[in-house]
Motif scaffolding. Sequence first.
Motif, PDB file in Angstrom:
ATOM      1  N   ASP A 161     144.953 -18.337 -18.675  1.00 51.91           N
ATOM      2  CA  ASP A 161     143.532 -18.074 -18.898  1.00 51.91           C
ATOM      3  C   ASP A 161     143.274 -16.703 -19.501  1.00 51.91           C
ATOM      4  O   ASP A 161     142.180 -16.424 -19.965  1.00 51.91           O
ATOM      5  N   SER A 162     144.290 -15.822 -19.490  1.00 53.88           N
ATOM      6  CA  SER A 162     144.122 -14.506 -20.098  1.00 53.88           C
ATOM      7  C   SER A 162     145.485 -13.912 -20.417  1.00 53.88           C
ATOM      8  O   SER A 162     146.515 -14.383 -19.934  1.00 53.88           O
ATOM      9  N   ALA A 213     140.975 -18.300 -23.451  1.00 56.17           N
ATOM     10  CA  ALA A 213     142.039 -19.148 -22.919  1.00 56.17           C
ATOM     11  C   ALA A 213     142.670 -20.008 -24.005  1.00 56.17           C
ATOM     12  O   ALA A 213     143.887 -20.219 -24.016  1.00 56.17           O
ATOM     13  N   GLN A 237     146.576 -19.812 -24.917  1.00 55.48           N
ATOM     14  CA  GLN A 237     147.379 -21.030 -24.763  1.00 55.48           C
ATOM     15  C   GLN A 237     148.139 -21.355 -26.053  1.00 55.48           C
ATOM     16  O   GLN A 237     149.331 -21.679 -26.036  1.00 55.48           O
ATOM     17  N   GLU A 270     147.647 -17.104 -15.232  1.00 59.68           N
ATOM     18  CA  GLU A 270     146.978 -18.374 -14.934  1.00 59.68           C
ATOM     19  C   GLU A 270     146.613 -18.333 -13.452  1.00 59.68           C
ATOM     20  O   GLU A 270     147.415 -18.668 -12.591  1.00 59.68           O
TER      21      GLU A 270
END
Length: 371
Positions: free
Chosen positions: A148-149, A170, A174, A204
């Motif tokens: 997510d970062s 995100a 990803q 995550e």
Amino acid sequence: MRVGKHLLLILSMALLVVGCGSTEQAHAQSQAQHNNSLTKLQIKLFGPGETAPLKRVVINDQELIQKLYAQAQALPKPQKDRICTMQLGLSYALSFWNGDKLVEMMVANSSGCGDLMLSSGDWRQPDRQFWQVLRQAYDSAAGVKQPDSLAVVRYTDKTQPPLYARVTSASQVQKFLTALHQLPRQADQCAPVGMPFDDLYFFEGEKMLRVQIFKGACKAVRIMSEEGWRTMDQTVEQLLEQTLATTSFAKAIPDRLEMRIAFTKHGQDNGLTFMDLGHNNEELQRVRKIYDVTYALPLLPLRNGNHESCPASGSLKYYMLIFSQGGAWLTTAIAYENCEPVQLNTVGATGIPLRQATQEFWSLVRPIGVQ
């Protein structure tokens, strides 16, 4: 500075039990909690002698957590006069939780005698069954799949502090992580050391994966949880720049300092003091002052063609300071009482010059251990 790798490995291992609080707090919580109330286990994987984790996983299988915790508590203390090997291996930092309360912290070290250190400072001797359950727990945990970062720590010069950037999209993070996993493995590994390079931390939730990217003559990628290196290609290099285009780099500003002060005699610690600073504004200001002063220390001059040597054995008091920002490791400073050199460790860089401790440095660092 003549301090052996084996001693530094012992110091690093003991420091890992600090995590989220003091030794005394963790031990008191451990005694207050019944072991069948454990709900979560965090495992951080560390390379030999490193203070920056390679990977962090989370386990919620309560039966498995219970089994590992019970086995750890039942282990015997190490035998006296035992003979240990000098090989370097991985370390596992274990944090046992009951809801949002930390119950116990341990470090299992696969180097040397393969010791287990509890948050109370007590040492145990793991057996084969303990290692089997630990590895079963670690292998059962899912790694970072949908980050997510991303935090990026960029090192450009051996004498200057790193830069820091955070990517919060995100989808972009990803896409970049997927591309890294698709890079080909190196057949003939070159020597990817030195500046410049990036330390990348993919998050995550509570899980974390660390990746190193070297940009010198040997353009290589190391996904820290796996063996070997991968070869960076132009497409992924451009994708990295596109990912970072959504943010900007600035001088790293630490928001946490984990510190250990101990008196060591022949590799055994006495009078351990653990500190974890950065939980309020006053602590933050102190952390950043220590960080700035440490990087401003003058380079240690040579005397008769050599640096002053610290004792490689015997008795010494040492200070280990680990600075981080947003969960991403920045650097570790190691200083020894009555010994001029201050060693700044940056994983992946070689030949970092030693610093010379000043009165201002000691005035900031010493009081922490006596509070």
